[in-house]
Design an enzyme around this catalytic site. Structure first.
Site, PDB file in Angstrom:
ATOM      1  N   GLY A 296       7.844  12.865 -13.664  1.00 12.69           N
ATOM      2  CA  GLY A 296       7.049  12.475 -14.823  1.00 12.69           C
ATOM      3  C   GLY A 296       5.886  13.423 -15.044  1.00 12.69           C
TER       4      GLY A 296
ATOM      5  N   GLY B 246       0.772  13.072 -14.204  1.00 10.70           N
ATOM      6  CA  GLY B 246       1.813  13.891 -13.580  1.00 10.70           C
ATOM      7  C   GLY B 246       1.626  15.360 -13.881  1.00 10.70           C
TER       8      GLY B 246
ATOM      9  N   SER C  21      -0.060   0.529  -8.681  1.00 12.72           N
ATOM     10  CA  SER C  21      -1.083   0.051  -9.623  1.00 12.72           C
ATOM     11  C   SER C  21      -1.651  -1.269  -9.123  1.00 12.72           C
ATOM     12  CB  SER C  21      -0.472  -0.144 -11.009  1.00 12.72           C
ATOM     13  OG  SER C  21      -1.371  -0.813 -11.878  1.00 12.72           O
TER      14      SER C  21
ATOM     15  N   TYR D   5       6.120  -5.079 -15.487  1.00 13.41           N
ATOM     16  CA  TYR D   5       5.530  -3.818 -15.025  1.00 13.41           C
ATOM     17  C   TYR D   5       4.809  -4.031 -13.693  1.00 13.41           C
ATOM     18  CZ  TYR D   5       2.346   0.165 -14.759  1.00 13.41           C
ATOM     19  OH  TYR D   5       1.638   1.265 -14.334  1.00 13.41           O
TER      20      TYR D   5
END
Length: 290
Positions: A14, A20, A142, A167
């Site tokens: 990414g 990234g 996260s 997510y």
């Protein structure tokens, strides 16, 4: 520019935008040979040209769609054709689907992209890391993992789909994977860490819908830049003071205790087994597709 990573090879997934891209740039500036992964060949070409113009390291593009397990396998195979050593892997690629969608393999898209793809890629390249030791694997997680534990009986969110919650579940899975992998790599010279880079304005939530959309608009006022967000990743991938740290979750630059369910070894191992079957590393059973 420095040469502290001279002779080292890094793969950043990414890496065509956001944290990234910044991570790939800084590793190249330190002298590393960097494989820049992306999905869009036009973007890959543009980023490779940009990084080559501003860094001392060798920069190459490598394409794969993380929604496809076949593409992930092809990516691992392509890495092997280019190098027999891999010292750094930053598992950064990911996304957040606004509505429930399926991957080409019939797997819920966020699960497929954010967890199963890095799980498969990392496992397929483990022998390269061991041959390259000391080596490091950095998984981008996260604080969203604290939304709550996912349900193994509804791993693909068929009963109810909420984009932010799904997510968050994928980020919990990243941390569970990190801890389970660290145990397997003990004594190998290969470390693995997970990191929350901060609330970064990367555009990942631009497609948010429903009640999430106004929340995202407010949050964007408080989000940090990709440059600031990438800094913890770069440190974990390169700094000497964390070279022996493994099996640890970082909240930006500091070690932190992840949510309680992520520290349950039985849960870590169950997710590993289910993931191995879903990705084809071992024989799948019908219950894994629920």
């Amino acid at each position: 520019m420095t040469d502290e990573l001279n002779g080292r090879t890094a793969l950043v997934t990414g890496a065509t935008s956001g944290i990234g891209k910044i991570t790939a740039l800084e590793l190249a500036r330190m002298g590393a040979r960097v494989l820049v992964h992306g999905r869009n060949p036009v973007k890959i070409e543009a980023v490779v040209a940009e990084l080559r113009a501003t860094s001392a390291g060798q920069v190459e593009g490598i394409r794969a769609d993380f929604a496809s397990l076949a593409d992930v396998r092809a990516l691992a195979a392509e890495v092997r054709t280019r190098t027999d050593r891999l010292h750094i892997l930053v598992n950064n690629a990911g996304g957040a689907a606004a509505r429930r969608r399926l991957s080409p393999d019939g797997i819920e898209l966020t699960l497929a992209t954010n967890h199963l793809a890095p799980f498969l890629l990392t496992n397929l390249l483990l022998d390269l890391f061991k041959a390259s030791a000391p080596a490091r694997i950095v998984n981008v997680a996260s604080e969203a993992h604290r939304v709550g534990m996912f349900d193994f009986d509804d791993l693909q969110s068929e009963r109810r789909y909420r984009s932010f919650k799904v997510y968050g579940h994928s980020k919990m899975q990243n941390i569970l994977f990190t801890y389970a992998l660290a145990r397997r790599l003990a004594g190998s010279g290969v470390t693995v860490t997970a990191v929350h880079p901060g609330a970064v304005d990367t555009g990942i939530w631009n497609a948010a819908q429903g009640m999430v959309r106004p929340i995202v608009r407010v949050m964007q006022w408080f989000m940090i830049s990709p440059e600031r967000g990438a800094a913890p990743l770069i440190r974990l991938a390169s700094a000497t003071d964390v070279s022996d740290v493994t099996g640890v979750y970082f909240k930006r630059f500091k070690p932190a205790r992840s949510a309680d369910p992520s520290n349950d070894v039985a849960v870590q191992e169950r997710l590993w087994d289910v993931s191995a079957r879903l990705t084809g590393l071992v024989q799948a059973s019908s219950e894994d597709h629920r």
